[in-house]
Design a protein around this motif. Structure first.
Motif, PDB file in Angstrom:
ATOM      1  N   PRO A   5       0.810  -1.227   0.000  1.00 39.96           N
ATOM      2  CA  PRO A   5       0.000   0.000   0.000  1.00 39.96           C
ATOM      3  C   PRO A   5       0.839   1.270   0.000  1.00 39.96           C
ATOM      4  O   PRO A   5       0.324   2.347  -0.311  1.00 39.96           O
ATOM      5  N   GLN A   6       2.125   1.171   0.362  1.00 39.74           N
ATOM      6  CA  GLN A   6       2.976   2.362   0.388  1.00 39.74           C
ATOM      7  C   GLN A   6       3.415   2.797  -1.008  1.00 39.74           C
ATOM      8  O   GLN A   6       3.989   3.878  -1.183  1.00 39.74           O
ATOM      9  N   VAL A   7       3.146   1.972  -2.014  1.00 42.63           N
ATOM     10  CA  VAL A   7       3.551   2.252  -3.391  1.00 42.63           C
ATOM     11  C   VAL A   7       2.463   3.056  -4.096  1.00 42.63           C
ATOM     12  O   VAL A   7       1.261   2.860  -3.861  1.00 42.63           O
ATOM     13  N   ALA A   8       2.887   3.977  -4.973  1.00 40.43           N
ATOM     14  CA  ALA A   8       1.938   4.712  -5.821  1.00 40.43           C
ATOM     15  C   ALA A   8       1.625   3.849  -7.043  1.00 40.43           C
ATOM     16  O   ALA A   8       2.490   3.663  -7.911  1.00 40.43           O
ATOM     17  N   TRP A   9       0.421   3.311  -7.107  1.00 41.78           N
ATOM     18  CA  TRP A   9       0.028   2.436  -8.202  1.00 41.78           C
ATOM     19  C   TRP A   9      -0.635   3.261  -9.301  1.00 41.78           C
ATOM     20  O   TRP A   9      -1.631   3.921  -9.074  1.00 41.78           O
ATOM     21  N   VAL A  10      -0.047   3.221 -10.496  1.00 39.22           N
ATOM     22  CA  VAL A  10      -0.559   3.960 -11.651  1.00 39.22           C
ATOM     23  C   VAL A  10      -1.192   2.934 -12.583  1.00 39.22           C
ATOM     24  O   VAL A  10      -0.496   2.220 -13.306  1.00 39.22           O
ATOM     25  N   LEU A  11      -2.511   2.878 -12.571  1.00 43.97           N
ATOM     26  CA  LEU A  11      -3.240   1.807 -13.268  1.00 43.97           C
ATOM     27  C   LEU A  11      -3.982   2.312 -14.494  1.00 43.97           C
ATOM     28  O   LEU A  11      -4.855   1.615 -15.017  1.00 43.97           O
ATOM     29  N   ASP A  12      -3.637   3.484 -14.976  1.00 42.71           N
ATOM     30  CA  ASP A  12      -4.353   4.084 -16.107  1.00 42.71           C
ATOM     31  C   ASP A  12      -4.207   3.236 -17.360  1.00 42.71           C
ATOM     32  O   ASP A  12      -3.176   2.586 -17.591  1.00 42.71           O
ATOM     33  N   ALA A  13      -5.234   3.298 -18.213  1.00 43.19           N
ATOM     34  CA  ALA A  13      -5.280   2.430 -19.392  1.00 43.19           C
ATOM     35  C   ALA A  13      -4.536   2.995 -20.593  1.00 43.19           C
ATOM     36  O   ALA A  13      -4.273   2.268 -21.550  1.00 43.19           O
ATOM     37  N   THR A  14      -4.200   4.282 -20.587  1.00 46.35           N
ATOM     38  CA  THR A  14      -3.502   4.886 -21.722  1.00 46.35           C
ATOM     39  C   THR A  14      -2.200   5.515 -21.240  1.00 46.35           C
ATOM     40  O   THR A  14      -2.099   5.948 -20.081  1.00 46.35           O
ATOM     41  N   PRO A  15      -1.187   5.599 -22.121  1.00 41.10           N
ATOM     42  CA  PRO A  15       0.076   6.220 -21.700  1.00 41.10           C
ATOM     43  C   PRO A  15      -0.094   7.695 -21.353  1.00 41.10           C
ATOM     44  O   PRO A  15       0.589   8.206 -20.467  1.00 41.10           O
ATOM     45  N   GLU A  16      -1.021   8.386 -22.046  1.00 41.91           N
ATOM     46  CA  GLU A  16      -1.240   9.805 -21.735  1.00 41.91           C
ATOM     47  C   GLU A  16      -1.764   9.985 -20.318  1.00 41.91           C
ATOM     48  O   GLU A  16      -1.289  10.839 -19.559  1.00 41.91           O
TER      49      GLU A  16
END
Length: 558
Positions: free
Chosen positions: A95-106
């Motif tokens: 949970p201490q990690v910033a999870w970037v789960l966005d579907a597009t590179p932008e």
């Protein structure tokens, strides 16, 4: 495509590999000694202490564990493989990690940029896991390249370049369909002011593409300040403001509508590198009370190259002795009313409240309610969302404008006028016996430069969102050689000499007699138009407004 089956291979409680089976094809994430190879990616390129490690793919968690052991943090992981993440459970384990789960590179880049700003703008240190590059090169490789470029080119140092070293300053503009940006661009071209524009649609505010274009423009165009109208492009969460702070790039926001009907929506609006310009001098004290350090008066003007005598008539252009061009506000009021959904007692009283506000000396609806109707002010406060509170405030403002506008325009009805606007006008005047002509809305750019001079008397009424300021028409009409009869406003006397350079009425009851007078005294109309046009060309063009804004920005931030 069928749903993939995810099988986890574990040994001694540790995840050793992930097997993905889909449409009869089986793939392994890591293969033999996958954990060791994954961890070695980090050991071979340890992230510097002052960096932001970004893993491209969560993998088996071995690389992530190695980063967390070697680096004080923070750490981010970019991973859009939702089915694999759900099977491994790594998101919940770290949970201490910033999870970037966005579907597009932008979108992922925008999320990373916000994360980067929140941690001091330190450079990225990307670590790409091979499986993810094979899985979707258009996502992970693109991000790997962009993050690596940011690392190599030392973005933040380059973005924080010295400003205002030369004259004229370089402006990075945020543009939309708002009419005034065309005038600003034309004025900058005539003045020789370097201007680079990023176009943005309302739905794109805060989106990855806009942020990426902004960052690229800062590096390549090297602006001295960002320019926007009515805070366009400034997101409600304050991401853009934080980004400008990291780049130490000042911003000029020119409000040509009521700023308090806009700023209520923003959580973070005040910043020492922000300069607010307002077309209404009455807003200066209230904007300073919000905490803005740099607040300046900058009235509207005109593009004298567009609004000039001799514009060709368009086919079927109507002509009349007296005319009015403007919105009835009928549908605007209804839209805000539906959005506000006020309590029943306020719904029953809103027309009377708007009438009282319009006649009062209070400059804003909230000031009026607080002073004269504290119970209704409490109703406003009790609305559950900022959007509904804003809609109620705007609704009362537009209803006060509607009532006032009807009273003024009714003054020219005995003169068989031409009224150009929305379909609310036939509704408002459906019971009036006087003959008058309705025409649909006119285009500001395509129609008005020729329309105004073709009418003997152009009536002007000012919105109740600006009780002391003047609107666009008092500049546009004389610029193209047209006569305007306008309502008196306190700030009008600072811009024109009433009676000599502009014809004014103090109350709607005076409209008919004054319009009749000027219709029968064409020589007097011509004298006023000539004097007004000379004043406009000398002092009230958008070239002069942009020059004044640039001078103020240089004096403040240079």
């Amino acid at each position: 495509m069928t749903t993939a089956r995810i099988d986890l291979l574990q040994q001694d409680g540790q995840l050793q590999d992930v097997v993905i089976t889909q449409e009869g094809r089986t793939r392994r994430m890591a293969g033999r000694q996958g954990r060791e190879r994954e961890a070695a990616l980090v050991q071979d390129a340890l992230p510097p202490a002052r960096s932001l490690p970004v893993l491209l793919g969560a993998g088996l968690g071995a690389a992530l564990e190695a980063v967390l052991q070697a680096h004080p943090g923070p750490v981010a992981v970019v991973d859009k493989e939702a089915d694999i993440l759900a099977a491994t459970g790594l998101v919940a384990q770290y949970p201490q990690v910033a999870w970037v789960l966005d579907a597009t590179p932008e979108a992922a880049l925008a999320s990373l940029t916000r994360w980067q700003m929140a941690h001091g703008g330190a450079p990225f240190h990307p670590i790409a896991l091979p499986f993810y590059l094979r899985q979707d090169r258009s996502h992970y490789q693109v991000l790997a390249d962009r993050l690596a470029a940011s690392q190599v080119h030392n973005f933040w140092e380059k973005a924080r370049q010295p400003r205002f070293r030369n004259w004229p300053p370089r402006i990075l503009g945020v543009t939309s369909q708002y009419f005034l940006m065309g005038e600003v661009q034309a004025a900058c071209t005539r003045l020789g002011v370097p201007l680079h524009c990023i176009h943005i649609e309302d739905q794109e505010i805060g989106a990855g593409r806009f942020m990426e274009e902004l960052l690229t423009a800062v590096l390549e165009f090297k602006p001295d300040f960002l320019f926007t109208i009515n805070h366009l492009g400034v997101d409600r969460e304050g991401v853009l403001i934080s980004l400008l702070e990291q780049m130490r790039l000042p911003m000029a926001s020119w409000f040509v509508d009521n700023p308090h009907l806009i700023l209520h929506l923003y959580q973070q609006v005040v910043h020492p590198l922000t300069a607010i310009f307002t077309w209404d001098r009455d807003n200066l004290p209230s904007l300073k009370a919000l905490g803005f350090e740099h607040v300046h008066y900058l009235p509207l003007g005109t593009d004298a190259h567009r609004f000039r005598p001799g514009a060709p008539a368009w086919p079927g252009m109507p002509r009349a002795g007296a005319s009015f061009v403007g919105n009835s506000m009928v549908f605007k009021v209804g839209h805000r009313l539906r959005k506000a959904r006020p309590p029943r007692r306020l719904l029953l009283e809103y027309r009377n409240l708007a009438r009282e506000f319009g006649a009062s000396d209070c400059r804003g609806v909230l000031e009026f309610l607080q002073e004269q109707h504290p119970d209704r002010y409490a109703d406003w406060q009790a609305l559950p969302t900022a959007e509904r509170r804003l809609a109620l405030e705007a609704m009362l403002t537009w209803e006060a404008t509607r009532q006032y506008r009807v009273a003024c325009v009714a003054g020219i009805l005995p003169l068989h006028p031409l009224i150009c606007g929305d379909k609310g006008w036939p509704i408002l005047f459906r019971h009036r016996p006087e003959p008058w002509t309705w025409h649909p809305e006119l285009s500001y750019y395509d129609h008005l430069p020729a329309f105004y001079p073709a009418q003997a008397v152009n009536l002007n009424t000012t919105s109740k969102q600006m009780k002391g300021a003047v609107n666009q028409r008092v500049f546009d009409c004389p610029a193209c050689g047209a006569f305007v009869l306008t309502d008196m406003r306190e700030q009008l006397a600072d811009l024109f000499e009433p009676g000599t350079e502009v014809a004014v009425y103090e109350h709607p009851d005076e409209v008919e007699s004054l319009a009749r007078h000027y219709l029968t005294h064409p020589a007097e109309r011509l004298r006023i138009v000539a004097a007004a046009r000379a004043r406009v060309l000398a002092e009230h063009t958008y070239d002069r407004r942009i020059l004044a804004l640039c001078e103020q920005m240089q004096a403040t931030f240079g």
